[in-house]
Design a protein around this motif. Sequence first.
Motif, PDB file in Angstrom:
ATOM      1  N   LEU A   1       0.409 -12.973   3.011  1.00 53.99           N
ATOM      2  CA  LEU A   1       1.171 -11.980   4.280  1.00 53.99           C
ATOM      3  C   LEU A   1       1.469 -12.453   5.390  1.00 53.99           C
ATOM      4  CD1 LEU A   1      -2.292  -9.794   4.666  1.00 53.99           C
ATOM      5  CD2 LEU A   1       0.231  -8.691   4.122  1.00 53.99           C
ATOM      6  N   ASP A   2       3.434 -12.420   5.659  1.00 56.77           N
ATOM      7  CA  ASP A   2       3.768 -13.621   6.322  1.00 56.77           C
ATOM      8  C   ASP A   2       3.598 -12.890   7.688  1.00 56.77           C
ATOM      9  OD1 ASP A   2       5.489 -15.387   7.496  1.00 56.77           O
ATOM     10  OD2 ASP A   2       7.329 -14.209   6.395  1.00 56.77           O
ATOM     11  N   ILE A   3       2.378 -12.173   8.775  1.00 58.84           N
ATOM     12  CA  ILE A   3       1.904 -12.332   9.042  1.00 58.84           C
ATOM     13  C   ILE A   3       0.715 -12.725  10.339  1.00 58.84           C
ATOM     14  CG2 ILE A   3       1.289 -10.087  11.325  1.00 58.84           C
ATOM     15  CD1 ILE A   3       1.618  -8.298   7.794  1.00 58.84           C
ATOM     16  N   GLY A   4       1.836 -13.462  11.170  1.00 56.27           N
ATOM     17  CA  GLY A   4       0.494 -14.853  12.489  1.00 56.27           C
ATOM     18  C   GLY A   4       0.083 -13.480  12.993  1.00 56.27           C
ATOM     19  N   HIS A   5      -0.322 -12.151  13.603  1.00 59.74           N
ATOM     20  CA  HIS A   5      -1.271 -11.705  14.317  1.00 59.74           C
ATOM     21  C   HIS A   5      -1.871 -10.668  13.173  1.00 59.74           C
ATOM     22  CE1 HIS A   5      -1.731  -8.036  16.750  1.00 59.74           C
ATOM     23  NE2 HIS A   5      -1.949  -8.928  17.978  1.00 59.74           N
ATOM     24  N   TYR A   6      -3.603 -10.985  13.904  1.00 64.91           N
ATOM     25  CA  TYR A   6      -4.732 -10.350  12.993  1.00 64.91           C
ATOM     26  C   TYR A   6      -4.464  -8.941  13.483  1.00 64.91           C
ATOM     27  CZ  TYR A   6      -9.553  -9.447  11.820  1.00 64.91           C
ATOM     28  OH  TYR A   6     -10.612  -8.854  11.825  1.00 64.91           O
ATOM     29  N   ASP A   7      -4.610  -8.381  13.952  1.00 62.35           N
ATOM     30  CA  ASP A   7      -4.254  -7.131  14.273  1.00 62.35           C
ATOM     31  C   ASP A   7      -3.799  -6.150  13.095  1.00 62.35           C
ATOM     32  OD1 ASP A   7      -7.096  -7.077  16.102  1.00 62.35           O
ATOM     33  OD2 ASP A   7      -5.740  -6.707  17.346  1.00 62.35           O
ATOM     34  N   ARG A   8      -2.495  -6.865  12.682  1.00 64.78           N
ATOM     35  CA  ARG A   8      -1.214  -6.228  12.475  1.00 64.78           C
ATOM     36  C   ARG A   8      -1.722  -6.471  10.823  1.00 64.78           C
ATOM     37  NH1 ARG A   8       4.270  -6.560  15.333  1.00 64.78           N
ATOM     38  NH2 ARG A   8       3.531  -5.436  17.432  1.00 64.78           N
ATOM     39  N   ALA A   9      -2.221  -7.707  10.577  1.00 65.22           N
ATOM     40  CA  ALA A   9      -2.467  -8.010   9.609  1.00 65.22           C
ATOM     41  C   ALA A   9      -3.984  -7.514   8.325  1.00 65.22           C
ATOM     42  CB  ALA A   9      -2.840  -9.968   9.156  1.00 65.22           C
ATOM     43  N   ARG A  10      -4.385  -7.501   9.690  1.00 67.82           N
ATOM     44  CA  ARG A  10      -6.369  -6.044   9.209  1.00 67.82           C
ATOM     45  C   ARG A  10      -5.063  -4.874   8.927  1.00 67.82           C
ATOM     46  NH1 ARG A  10      -9.305  -2.536  10.470  1.00 67.82           N
ATOM     47  NH2 ARG A  10     -11.562  -2.643  10.169  1.00 67.82           N
ATOM     48  N   ALA A  11      -4.461  -4.428   9.406  1.00 70.00           N
ATOM     49  CA  ALA A  11      -3.771  -3.157   9.102  1.00 70.00           C
ATOM     50  C   ALA A  11      -3.394  -2.582   8.182  1.00 70.00           C
ATOM     51  CB  ALA A  11      -3.707  -2.947  10.291  1.00 70.00           C
ATOM     52  N   VAL A  12      -2.664  -4.395   7.205  1.00 69.87           N
ATOM     53  CA  VAL A  12      -1.559  -4.191   6.535  1.00 69.87           C
ATOM     54  C   VAL A  12      -3.108  -4.288   5.258  1.00 69.87           C
ATOM     55  CG1 VAL A  12      -0.988  -5.379   4.405  1.00 69.87           C
ATOM     56  CG2 VAL A  12       0.508  -5.204   7.059  1.00 69.87           C
ATOM     57  N   VAL A  13      -4.088  -4.774   5.104  1.00 71.14           N
ATOM     58  CA  VAL A  13      -5.598  -5.068   4.201  1.00 71.14           C
ATOM     59  C   VAL A  13      -5.330  -3.879   3.924  1.00 71.14           C
ATOM     60  CG1 VAL A  13      -7.022  -6.284   3.653  1.00 71.14           C
ATOM     61  CG2 VAL A  13      -4.989  -8.205   4.494  1.00 71.14           C
ATOM     62  N   LEU A  14      -6.271  -3.095   5.372  1.00 74.23           N
ATOM     63  CA  LEU A  14      -7.104  -1.693   4.873  1.00 74.23           C
ATOM     64  C   LEU A  14      -5.925  -1.248   4.204  1.00 74.23           C
ATOM     65  CD1 LEU A  14      -9.668  -0.658   6.119  1.00 74.23           C
ATOM     66  CD2 LEU A  14      -8.853  -0.245   8.253  1.00 74.23           C
ATOM     67  N   THR A  15      -4.946  -0.675   4.737  1.00 72.84           N
ATOM     68  CA  THR A  15      -4.243   0.375   3.679  1.00 72.84           C
ATOM     69  C   THR A  15      -4.463  -0.149   2.859  1.00 72.84           C
ATOM     70  OG1 THR A  15      -2.169   0.378   5.717  1.00 72.84           O
ATOM     71  CG2 THR A  15      -1.780   0.801   4.616  1.00 72.84           C
ATOM     72  N   ALA A  16      -4.050  -1.007   2.089  1.00 76.53           N
ATOM     73  CA  ALA A  16      -3.876  -1.826   0.996  1.00 76.53           C
ATOM     74  C   ALA A  16      -5.568  -0.787  -0.047  1.00 76.53           C
ATOM     75  CB  ALA A  16      -3.628  -2.940   0.099  1.00 76.53           C
ATOM     76  N   CYS A  17      -6.277  -1.312   0.802  1.00 71.83           N
ATOM     77  CA  CYS A  17      -7.748  -1.389  -0.043  1.00 71.83           C
ATOM     78  C   CYS A  17      -7.905   0.966  -0.283  1.00 71.83           C
ATOM     79  CB  CYS A  17      -8.369  -1.404   1.097  1.00 71.83           C
ATOM     80  SG  CYS A  17      -9.152  -3.384   1.169  1.00 71.83           S
ATOM     81  N   VAL A  18      -7.249   1.495   0.802  1.00 72.65           N
ATOM     82  CA  VAL A  18      -6.599   3.185   1.457  1.00 72.65           C
ATOM     83  C   VAL A  18      -6.411   3.460   0.101  1.00 72.65           C
ATOM     84  CG1 VAL A  18      -6.461   4.624   3.105  1.00 72.65           C
ATOM     85  CG2 VAL A  18      -7.586   3.025   3.934  1.00 72.65           C
ATOM     86  N   LEU A  19      -5.444   3.345   0.002  1.00 68.33           N
ATOM     87  CA  LEU A  19      -4.003   3.472  -0.901  1.00 68.33           C
ATOM     88  C   LEU A  19      -5.157   3.167  -2.977  1.00 68.33           C
ATOM     89  CD1 LEU A  19      -0.576   2.793   0.383  1.00 68.33           C
ATOM     90  CD2 LEU A  19      -2.008   4.828   0.622  1.00 68.33           C
ATOM     91  N   HIS A  20      -5.775   2.271  -3.090  1.00 63.02           N
ATOM     92  CA  HIS A  20      -5.627   1.897  -3.660  1.00 63.02           C
ATOM     93  C   HIS A  20      -7.059   3.217  -4.455  1.00 63.02           C
ATOM     94  CE1 HIS A  20      -8.592  -0.930  -6.876  1.00 63.02           C
ATOM     95  NE2 HIS A  20      -9.931  -0.255  -5.835  1.00 63.02           N
ATOM     96  N   ASN A  21      -8.160   3.284  -3.335  1.00 62.11           N
ATOM     97  CA  ASN A  21      -8.978   4.762  -4.440  1.00 62.11           C
ATOM     98  C   ASN A  21      -7.970   5.665  -3.911  1.00 62.11           C
ATOM     99  OD1 ASN A  21     -10.365   2.980  -3.580  1.00 62.11           O
ATOM    100  ND2 ASN A  21     -11.694   4.087  -1.696  1.00 62.11           N
ATOM    101  N   VAL A  22      -7.120   6.069  -3.160  1.00 62.42           N
ATOM    102  CA  VAL A  22      -5.990   6.620  -3.087  1.00 62.42           C
ATOM    103  C   VAL A  22      -5.731   7.082  -4.280  1.00 62.42           C
ATOM    104  CG1 VAL A  22      -3.887   7.892  -2.730  1.00 62.42           C
ATOM    105  CG2 VAL A  22      -5.391   7.196  -0.998  1.00 62.42           C
ATOM    106  N   PHE A  23      -5.261   5.678  -5.248  1.00 61.78           N
ATOM    107  CA  PHE A  23      -3.892   6.470  -6.589  1.00 61.78           C
ATOM    108  C   PHE A  23      -5.531   6.031  -7.388  1.00 61.78           C
ATOM    109  CE2 PHE A  23      -0.685   3.434  -4.444  1.00 61.78           C
ATOM    110  CZ  PHE A  23       0.281   4.289  -5.059  1.00 61.78           C
ATOM    111  N   LEU A  24      -6.570   5.658  -7.745  1.00 62.03           N
ATOM    112  CA  LEU A  24      -7.659   6.050  -8.682  1.00 62.03           C
ATOM    113  C   LEU A  24      -7.747   7.351  -8.973  1.00 62.03           C
ATOM    114  CD1 LEU A  24      -9.898   2.742  -8.055  1.00 62.03           C
ATOM    115  CD2 LEU A  24      -8.733   3.447  -9.780  1.00 62.03           C
TER     116      LEU A  24
END
Length: 427
Positions: free
Chosen positions: A356-379
């Motif tokens: 993640l080419d993001i140097g801001h913790y809160d934004r990087a965290r939001a992207v990771v959590l988004t991927a986890c939520v969408l992982h379950n959505v796709f399943l």
Amino acid sequence: MDFTECVLSAGRALLEMVEREWQPLSAGELEHRLDQAVEEILESDLIATLEAQPPPPPPQTIYVQLLPSQATVGPQILHTTTATTCSLPEEDSAESQEQLDPVDGAAVRYISDLLQSSKSRARMAGRARLSLSHTVLLSLTLLSERVSYRSVSRRFQLEKGNIHRIFFSFCERVNMLEEKQIRWPVGREAEEALFPFSSLLGKDEQDEGQSVPEVLGVLGHIRIPIRLPIGKHDVQSSVPEVKRMKKEAHPDSWLNLEMVCDRRGQFLYCRISKGSDVDRGGALRDKLKQQPELMPSGSCLVARAGYPLTAQVLTPYTESHGPREELFNKTLEEHLHILDQAVANLKARFKRLRYLDIGHYDRARAVVLTACVLHNVFLEMGQVFQGEVEEEEAILSEGDMEADIEGVRRRDAIADLLFKNFDSGNT
């Protein structure tokens, strides 16, 4: 702190703020944009020349010579007719189609409907020229492929800064779905989620009054590399940045993603923290002790070494590896492969998580959590994206952690039962 250090500190803070809000172009992107501007000028001159000429009777095909930077793309074609207008070809259509393959229309519609029905109905930032479905498509493209903001900007005909705001607004909205999509099963749902600890343990042991364990989920973690914040760089070091990050591994250069997944690879629990957070399963352990009803009777979680051994979380033996301990560890490893495969699937679908080419913790965290939520959505949609488990993707153990007495007793009892059944089956 002297005046020079104050100026340097203020300068770094200002650069970090500007970078976070505007995401300035890198040297490569700036060079490419200059090439693009030259191409557009040349094309405009060519089109103006063509329009100034009298139209020939038959249709013509005119080939435009590319700049050296586009030599690998092939010749561009301008189709002209007997009228004075020219139609330009769609840019990078084949490349765009190839990159959008992982993002199908059904997924876009499904996720759009989820966002439309979520608690927050506020319009996403930057959507003045973009519909909700195109917002989802744009954001899934950025998550699914390692494409730059510049290439997505050209594809969707939007400013790079606007795309940046759209994407993080999308992540914020998806994060609101966390409680709905990443849920710990309770009651009947939890009972249905259980699966056998081992095929060696069956109903015979249950009839004899012995406790036969069942597994609710697999606990583990991975590290998501992120860009080191500007303020964390060692400006005095003479070692090149890339080599320094590999060698020194600054804890703020990654995020910890701790998760529990069921046998389908669906996430039941996610915890995202900074790299400097060395807690392994402590928060989950305390939660399970405070709310024992979260674990059905006789059930357990399994985890690799590096997590605390408790009555609810079973970890492998790390010392005195006799036949009994080896059999228990091998049984545990079969379950741990479920988590390795879920991680491989997550990274294969959302390639941006590889870095993640993001140097801001809160934004990087939001992207990771988004991927986890969408992982379950796709399943949930029945779309399984199979990734290949690589050696470095397997969760590495980090040595022994604390163990409580109940955890030690339960692990020993299960190991004894496993070895007894295995030994009797071989005699």
